[in-house]
Enzyme design. Structure first.
Site, PDB file in Angstrom:
ATOM      1  CG  ASP A  31      -9.406   1.950   0.090  1.00  9.71           C
ATOM      2  OD1 ASP A  31      -8.751   1.331  -0.970  1.00  9.71           O
ATOM      3  OD2 ASP A  31      -9.109   2.805   0.261  1.00  9.71           O
ATOM      4  CG  ASP A  61      -2.230   0.957   1.081  1.00  9.18           C
ATOM      5  OD1 ASP A  61      -1.936   1.533  -0.310  1.00  9.18           O
ATOM      6  OD2 ASP A  61      -3.410   0.162   2.071  1.00  9.18           O
TER       7      ASP A  61
HETATM    8  C1  GLA Z   1      -6.049   1.686   2.015  1.00 16.40           C
HETATM    9  C2  GLA Z   1      -5.854   0.398   0.958  1.00 16.40           C
HETATM   10  C3  GLA Z   1      -7.049   0.053   2.457  1.00 16.40           C
HETATM   11  C4  GLA Z   1      -6.456  -0.801   3.144  1.00 16.40           C
HETATM   12  C5  GLA Z   1      -6.180   0.439   4.437  1.00 16.40           C
HETATM   13  C6  GLA Z   1      -5.007  -0.757   5.670  1.00 16.40           C
HETATM   14  O1  GLA Z   1      -6.385   3.253   2.482  1.00 16.40           O
HETATM   15  O2  GLA Z   1      -6.875   1.266   0.180  1.00 16.40           O
HETATM   16  O3  GLA Z   1      -7.524  -1.293   1.353  1.00 16.40           O
HETATM   17  O4  GLA Z   1      -5.470  -1.442   3.012  1.00 16.40           O
HETATM   18  O5  GLA Z   1      -5.063   1.565   3.402  1.00 16.40           O
HETATM   19  O6  GLA Z   1      -5.131   0.761   5.902  1.00 16.40           O
END
Ligand code: GLA
Length: 717
Positions: free
Chosen positions: A541, A471
């Site tokens: 997301d 990420d």
């Molecule tokens: C980001 C990702 C999510 C999750 C969060 C965790 O927002 O896109 O899918 O993994 O971080 O903090």
């Protein structure tokens, strides 16, 4: 051969299956652009006009730089359109004047240092054009690599300082193409977190229009992919040029219509947050940019890029088929422990899923997003017997295991930051700006990379991992580096991305059996640079299907379905509602399906429905992930969308109709115009359809809901 130099008329041709790109050498000194488009539709004579008010090339008065179409242009040398290269010399002057030196053609291609680039195959050829700025002795080599089968040509440049004094690159572009026309619509993709890659189409005007990122990541805001299309262009007809950048950081793409109605297209690192000191003897490689052309509409443009990306960009995968994952993030957030994760694992196996992905919250003192990033060791209270034992227990349920990491980031509330406050990107003596309570580690600093390698090696020693979700949850601001001298501070953002690539390469080499999925707060780095390391990206997301239809439509215009991870999630309360589950599932069937929900809490009935959904996906998976994508109805212009996947021999078709806003009673005809007109197809209920019937169109009826969908599978009889 795809690349040829015709010495009779001094024209160099680059040919793909359906397109040709041509440039011409004038007086052995000037390289000008002639044409890019369909084959057989241009003449090789130069159309060129003299103008009283413009500088010309003294000896050749009919050559006026600002009126010529060109291949790569220096700065402030009589062409006032956007420049390809601006370099400051020892006099503090940035004027660059590029003369032609020579060319060579060779099979395959050269490596691009630490930068990701497309892989060559047996049909790949490269043209190298050498130019020189005589005053400074700066050598500029232009590379054109041709991928004939997918109608894609790539461009990048290498600068080498062969002079006696240091130079500073102030603007660098990888691709410059002058098109002999300006009647284009531009299609680009804007957005935000949770709302990526919205389709936007507008007619271009005289002057400059651009897409760019200054965020240190390719960004949610404007994707590097864009297109120029004729005003009549739709999914199936019309001229379409597509452009993209194999890069994940700051970029600038310029489209400039000039006084003679040419359109200059450029892609590169730009100038806004970039400069690079080139000492005597040093060289610099620009990232690679790619382009394609078709006269058959933007559906074909997408398919050209999809083919190219699948074949030349995406890495090989460690598994025979993509694992269907359960990711508990949206169900439990940071509140994780071993017992709960094992419950997810057990339920995932029973439901037919293949892998548990443990998301954020497993390491350091990471109980919320205020602390812990940088401290990559498993939290002892959450995993009292250690990570290895925990993962073995997960695996005892007969499923794979994946883990979340965010290597580039640090929270000020972490042991790492307390020890090394200067390891993050920051500006001297200025307050540091936080985003999601975190700062970005300076990946241009070798010590940072070494710390991360050592820490991950220790933490994952003996742990049976199958997958990483990598990420990146904040953009770069105050882009300064503690390890660069004052005159190199403009290099920080590019060096950072090169460091990210280095570490991703190391991950792939160190954990060769693991699948790597990139994510950046959802789809903030949905780009060809990341795709070189991970064949699947966290699309967004946002898993609300009504929103996803649009995000997926925008993503699929530039990138193949195989790159989209599409999750059926808790959002919309689907654990209790079968119709919602079906709608989520139908929308997710545009890419690689996965789940984000509180699986242990779902009823047995819901779990059964999920199992059926996974079984159906398994049937269509190959067609979706490796077949051709045909967009039919644009969700940005309607309350519904339609598209289909079809394999190359047209023997299988998966047709989706998705209505995501009320449009009660409306009848919608969805023509499958590329179906085989001589074939008979049969659907899953045994009903037969003549190919012509499908070509004329399947009818769908809208209702007054926002979740009406149908996915139809046809196979040749
Ligand atoms: C980001 C990702 C999510 C999750 C969060 C965790 O927002 O896109 O899918 O993994 O971080 O903090």
């Amino acid at each position: 051969m795809p690349i040829n130099f015709n010495s009779q008329n001094n024209v160099i041709f680059i040919e793909t299956k359906n397109t040709v790109y041509a440039m011409k050498l004038l007086h052995d000194k000037f390289l000008v652009h002639l044409y890019y488009g369909e084959k057989g539709k241009f003449d090789i004579n130069l159309h060129n006009s003299w103008m009283d008010f413009s500088p010309d090339y003294n000896t050749w008065r009919n050559l006026v730089p600002e009126n010529l179409m060109t291949e790569y242009v220096g700065f402030d040398s009589g062409d006032w359109r956007a420049s390809s290269l601006r370099v400051k010399n020892k006099y503090g002057q940035s004027n660059v004047f590029l003369d032609y030196v020579g060319y060579r053609i060779f099979d395959g291609r050269l490596p691009l240092g630490d930068l990701p680039s497309a892989d060559a195959d047996e049909n790949t050829q490269t043209l190298e054009i050498s130019l020189i700025d005589n005053l400074t002795n700066l050598s500029v080599k232009l590379y054109y690599t041709v991928f004939p089968d997918s109608d894609v040509i790539s461009r990048y440049a290498v600068y080498e300082n062969n002079g006696e004094s240091a130079l500073t690159i102030e603007k660098s572009m990888s691709l410059t193409v002058d098109l002999d026309n300006c009647d284009f619509d531009m299609i680009s993709f804007y957005g935000n977190w949770d709302n990526e890659r919205n389709f936007e189409r507008y007619h271009i005007r005289h002057g400059l229009q651009s897409v760019y990122s200054r965020r240190g990541m390719s960004s949610h805001t404007l994707n590097p992919f864009f297109a120029l299309v004729s005003p009549d262009c739709d999914e199936n007809k019309g001229h379409a040029y597509g452009f993209n950048f194999v890069y994940s950081g700051n970029f600038l793409s310029e489209v400039e219509v000039d006084h003679l109605n040419h359109t200059r297209v450029q892609i590169g690192l730009g100038d806004e947050k970039f400069s690079w000191l080139l000492e005597k003897g040093e060289s610099f490689i620009t990232p690679e940019a790619v382009m394609t052309y078709t006269e058959n509409g933007y559906g074909q443009m997408s398919r050209n890029f999809h083919k190219f990306i699948r074949k030349h960009i995406l890495p090989p995968e460690p598994f025979n088929c993509r694992p269907v994952v359960i990711n508990p993030w949206e169900a439990v957030w940071f509140d994780i422990n071993e017992k709960m994760m094992l419950e997810f694992a057990e339920n995932a196996k029973k439901t037919g899923m293949d892998m548990l992905v443990m998301d954020d919250g497993w390491f350091g003192e990471r109980h919320n997003d205020r602390a812990g990033l940088g401290d990559w060791f498993a939290n002892k209270r959450k995993f009292p017997d250690g990570l290895k034992t925990f993962v073995d227990r997960v695996k005892a349920h007969g499923i794979k295991f994946g883990i979340w990491v965010e290597p580039e980031m640090v929270n000020p509330d972490s042991d790492l930051y307390r020890k090394h406050p200067d390891w993050c990107i920051h500006c001297v003596d200025r307050p540091r700006l936080f985003s999601r309570h975190q700062l970005v580690l300076d990946m241009g600093n070798e010590d940072v990379i070494n710390y991360l390698k050592e820490t991950f090696l220790k933490t994952f020693d003996g742990v049976a991992l199958d997958y990483f979700k990598w990420d990146c949850n904040r953009p770069l601001s105050q882009t300064g580096s503690a390890v660069l001298p004052a005159e190199r501070q403009g290099e920080a953002a590019h060096r950072h991305i090169l460091g990210v690539y280095k570490l991703q390469k190391w991950f792939k080499e160190t954990y060769p059996n693991c699948f790597l999925e990139n994510c950046a707060g959802g789809g903030g780095r949905y780009d060809l640079g990341m795709m070189k390391f991970s064949s699947m990206i966290w699309t967004s997301d946002n898993t609300i299907p009504q929103k996803r239809v649009k995000i997926q439509y925008g993503s699929l215009m530039g990138y193949p379905a195989a790159t989209m991870s599409c999750h059926v999630s808790n959002r919309g309360g689907i654990c209790e509602d079968a119709k919602q589950l079906k709608f989520h599932g139908d929308v997710a069937l545009a890419g690689a399906i996965g789940y984000e929900m509180h699986l242990p809490k779902a009823s047995d009935e819901m779990k059964k429905s999920i199992t059926n959904q996974i079984n159906a996906y398994r049937k269509y998976e190959k067609l979706i992930l490796t077949g051709e994508y045909y967009p039919v109805i644009n969700p940005f212009l309607n309350n519904y969308s339609a598209y289909y996947y079809m394999n190359e021999d047209k023997s299988e078709i998966l047709l989706s109709f998705i209505q995501f806003a009320p449009d009660s009673g409306k009848k919608v005809l969805v023509p499958v115009i590329y179906a085989d007109e001589n074939a008979v197809y049969i659907d899953e209920n045994g009903k037969e359809y003549a190919g012509k019937e499908l070509i004329n169109g399947m009818e769908f009826i809208c209702d007054d809901t926002d979740n009406n969908s149908d996915v139809l599978y046809f196979k040749k009889k």
